[in-house]
Motif scaffolding. Sequence first.
Motif, PDB file in Angstrom:
ATOM      1  N   UNK A 134      -0.481  13.395   7.858  1.00 14.05           N
ATOM      2  CA  UNK A 134      -0.404  14.854   7.906  1.00 14.05           C
ATOM      3  C   UNK A 134      -0.964  15.506   6.639  1.00 14.05           C
ATOM      4  N   UNK A 135      -1.447  14.698   5.709  1.00 13.87           N
ATOM      5  CA  UNK A 135      -1.938  15.238   4.434  1.00 13.87           C
ATOM      6  C   UNK A 135      -3.240  14.533   4.053  1.00 13.87           C
ATOM      7  N   UNK A 136      -4.346  14.876   4.705  1.00  9.44           N
ATOM      8  CA  UNK A 136      -5.612  14.169   4.466  1.00  9.44           C
ATOM      9  C   UNK A 136      -6.148  14.327   3.056  1.00  9.44           C
ATOM     10  N   UNK A 137      -5.737  15.382   2.341  1.00  8.40           N
ATOM     11  CA  UNK A 137      -6.238  15.590   0.976  1.00  8.40           C
ATOM     12  C   UNK A 137      -5.351  14.940  -0.083  1.00  8.40           C
ATOM     13  N   UNK A 138      -4.290  14.250   0.359  1.00  5.12           N
ATOM     14  CA  UNK A 138      -3.341  13.708  -0.602  1.00  5.12           C
ATOM     15  C   UNK A 138      -3.975  12.652  -1.501  1.00  5.12           C
ATOM     16  N   UNK A 139      -4.707  11.714  -0.906  1.00  2.00           N
ATOM     17  CA  UNK A 139      -5.278  10.627  -1.700  1.00  2.00           C
ATOM     18  C   UNK A 139      -6.218  11.135  -2.795  1.00  2.00           C
ATOM     19  N   UNK A 140      -7.182  11.999  -2.499  1.00  2.00           N
ATOM     20  CA  UNK A 140      -8.033  12.502  -3.596  1.00  2.00           C
ATOM     21  C   UNK A 140      -7.263  13.321  -4.627  1.00  2.00           C
ATOM     22  N   UNK A 141      -6.206  14.005  -4.203  1.00  2.00           N
ATOM     23  CA  UNK A 141      -5.405  14.782  -5.159  1.00  2.00           C
ATOM     24  C   UNK A 141      -4.673  13.874  -6.147  1.00  2.00           C
ATOM     25  N   UNK A 142      -4.272  12.685  -5.682  1.00  5.95           N
ATOM     26  CA  UNK A 142      -3.595  11.742  -6.576  1.00  5.95           C
ATOM     27  C   UNK A 142      -4.495  11.362  -7.744  1.00  5.95           C
ATOM     28  N   UNK A 143      -5.750  11.045  -7.433  1.00  7.33           N
ATOM     29  CA  UNK A 143      -6.690  10.647  -8.487  1.00  7.33           C
ATOM     30  C   UNK A 143      -7.074  11.821  -9.370  1.00  7.33           C
ATOM     31  N   UNK A 144      -7.048  13.013  -8.817  1.00  8.17           N
ATOM     32  CA  UNK A 144      -7.355  14.188  -9.622  1.00  8.17           C
ATOM     33  C   UNK A 144      -6.229  14.485 -10.599  1.00  8.17           C
ATOM     34  N   UNK A 145      -4.978  14.309 -10.159  1.00  6.12           N
ATOM     35  CA  UNK A 145      -3.836  14.643 -11.003  1.00  6.12           C
ATOM     36  C   UNK A 145      -3.602  13.595 -12.083  1.00  6.12           C
ATOM     37  N   UNK A 146      -3.581  12.320 -11.712  1.00  7.57           N
ATOM     38  CA  UNK A 146      -3.277  11.256 -12.675  1.00  7.57           C
ATOM     39  C   UNK A 146      -4.107  10.023 -12.329  1.00  7.57           C
ATOM     40  N   UNK A 147      -5.384   9.994 -12.736  1.00  4.62           N
ATOM     41  CA  UNK A 147      -6.251   8.862 -12.392  1.00  4.62           C
ATOM     42  C   UNK A 147      -5.813   7.586 -13.112  1.00  4.62           C
ATOM     43  N   UNK A 148      -6.153   6.450 -12.520  1.00  5.36           N
ATOM     44  CA  UNK A 148      -5.840   5.163 -13.140  1.00  5.36           C
ATOM     45  C   UNK A 148      -6.845   4.131 -12.658  1.00  5.36           C
ATOM     46  N   UNK A 149      -7.176   3.164 -13.513  1.00  3.99           N
ATOM     47  CA  UNK A 149      -8.105   2.103 -13.127  1.00  3.99           C
ATOM     48  C   UNK A 149      -7.499   1.220 -12.035  1.00  3.99           C
ATOM     49  N   UNK A 150      -6.211   0.922 -12.177  1.00  7.92           N
ATOM     50  CA  UNK A 150      -5.476   0.131 -11.183  1.00  7.92           C
ATOM     51  C   UNK A 150      -4.267   0.949 -10.759  1.00  7.92           C
ATOM     52  N   UNK A 151      -4.097   1.106  -9.468  1.00  7.69           N
ATOM     53  CA  UNK A 151      -2.988   1.914  -8.951  1.00  7.69           C
ATOM     54  C   UNK A 151      -1.962   0.991  -8.288  1.00  7.69           C
ATOM     55  N   UNK A 152      -0.732   1.025  -8.786  1.00  6.03           N
ATOM     56  CA  UNK A 152       0.346   0.192  -8.265  1.00  6.03           C
ATOM     57  C   UNK A 152       1.395   1.120  -7.644  1.00  6.03           C
ATOM     58  N   UNK A 153       1.479   1.126  -6.321  1.00  2.00           N
ATOM     59  CA  UNK A 153       2.446   1.961  -5.633  1.00  2.00           C
ATOM     60  C   UNK A 153       3.728   1.203  -5.338  1.00  2.00           C
ATOM     61  N   UNK A 154       4.838   1.924  -5.277  1.00  2.00           N
ATOM     62  CA  UNK A 154       6.123   1.332  -4.898  1.00  2.00           C
ATOM     63  C   UNK A 154       6.686   2.111  -3.712  1.00  2.00           C
ATOM     64  N   UNK A 155       7.355   1.382  -2.806  1.00  2.00           N
ATOM     65  CA  UNK A 155       7.916   2.025  -1.617  1.00  2.00           C
ATOM     66  C   UNK A 155       9.031   1.141  -1.053  1.00  2.00           C
ATOM     67  N   UNK A 156       9.667   1.621   0.018  1.00  2.00           N
ATOM     68  CA  UNK A 156      10.792   0.909   0.626  1.00  2.00           C
ATOM     69  C   UNK A 156      10.355  -0.166   1.600  1.00  2.00           C
ATOM     70  N   UNK A 157       9.072  -0.274   1.844  1.00  2.00           N
ATOM     71  CA  UNK A 157       8.530  -1.235   2.792  1.00  2.00           C
ATOM     72  C   UNK A 157       7.061  -1.447   2.425  1.00  2.00           C
ATOM     73  N   UNK A 158       6.511  -2.635   2.654  1.00  2.00           N
ATOM     74  CA  UNK A 158       5.097  -2.840   2.283  1.00  2.00           C
ATOM     75  C   UNK A 158       4.111  -2.103   3.168  1.00  2.00           C
ATOM     76  N   UNK A 159       4.470  -1.803   4.415  1.00  2.00           N
ATOM     77  CA  UNK A 159       3.581  -1.066   5.322  1.00  2.00           C
ATOM     78  C   UNK A 159       2.187  -1.684   5.397  1.00  2.00           C
ATOM     79  N   UNK A 160       2.144  -3.033   5.383  1.00  2.00           N
ATOM     80  CA  UNK A 160       0.871  -3.769   5.487  1.00  2.00           C
ATOM     81  C   UNK A 160      -0.117  -3.376   4.389  1.00  2.00           C
ATOM     82  N   UNK A 161       0.387  -3.110   3.207  1.00  2.00           N
ATOM     83  CA  UNK A 161      -0.457  -2.718   2.070  1.00  2.00           C
ATOM     84  C   UNK A 161       0.078  -3.410   0.805  1.00  2.00           C
TER      85      UNK A 161
END
Length: 350
Positions: A134-161
């Motif tokens: 529901x938020x197609x612009x979310x991913x580019x906004x993440x890199x605009x706000x706080x870019x990183x060479x390696x991005x490590x996400x945390x969540x309650x489930x791996x969601x095949x990622x």
Amino acid sequence: MRILYGVQGTGNGHITRARVMSAALAKAGLEVDYMFSGRPADAYFNMEPFGEYRTRRGMTFVTEAGKVQRYRTLRDNSLPELIRDVRALDLSGYDLVLTDFEPVTAWAAKLQKVRSIGVAHQYAFCYRVPGVERAPLLKPCLSLFAPADVKVGVHWHPFNAPILPPLIEPQRLPLSREAGRILVYLPFEAMEDIKAVLRPFSDYRFVIYARVDTPLDEGNLSVRPLSRDGFQADLARCDGVICNAGFGLCSETLQAGKKLLVKPLGGQVEQLANARALQQLERGQVMNKLSTDAVARWLPGDNPDPLPWPDTAGALVEWLAQGAEAPVADLSTRLWRDFQSAGLLAEQLS
């Protein structure tokens, strides 16, 4: 290795992650300096683990009555001050920048070509997790706000990622269940609105943590000043939690095995996505506005089994100390494989 660790100070979830990481980093003998942004310098509390930390204004959002106020957010944030702080931050003495969605350190690392690793719940939204459709612009906004060479996400489930389990301190206090005792933390909502919704349930005791100077008891409502130790004690013994849909507190609630009712912060994409994930995982109920009816439907529910998250911080710091060269996917696979409840969560999504 000398590390600068930038932490977003809006809300308490980022700081909670940083507390857990700070203990693991110190145990590994890594030299770390901390910088926080996103709230006034005098609004931080229980910051002892971070030593002589620094603060900057950074960027945050303005809320009122449980919603993000977009115009005031744009008006009250200062892009020129952010740019000045980024340019003034000297990273010449650092080998690595860690950023928990903190923009000053993230952009300084990018401009000065210092290796950066982003560790935050927000980076999980680079993948197909619940809510991002529901938020197609979310991913580019993440890199605009706080870019990183390696991005490590945390969540309650791996969601095949290649996502890691939550960075949460292990449960320190014995878990119990005091029938009818409900822990409430809704910092973005008006206190009078909270009281009006909860006051009718006279058979329950609601312990509400808020920015007050002294405790206050009004019938079935107990308002308490912010306190990390007091909050953790109430979390361990309560019968359920009502809160916004921030990632940190929801993770602690799931770990403690407490029933959960969330009211997402209006207009905040992350919290809306978190609410969607909780529904898919069948780990929480959602009310889109403060509602006596929603509370009435939720109160009689049972508590779920606890989800004792693995030592994500220890594994992540070990990975950092070894140079952070191995793929994040390998670390993700190992942690979820060792997580006893991973199979249960997978069943819930099938």
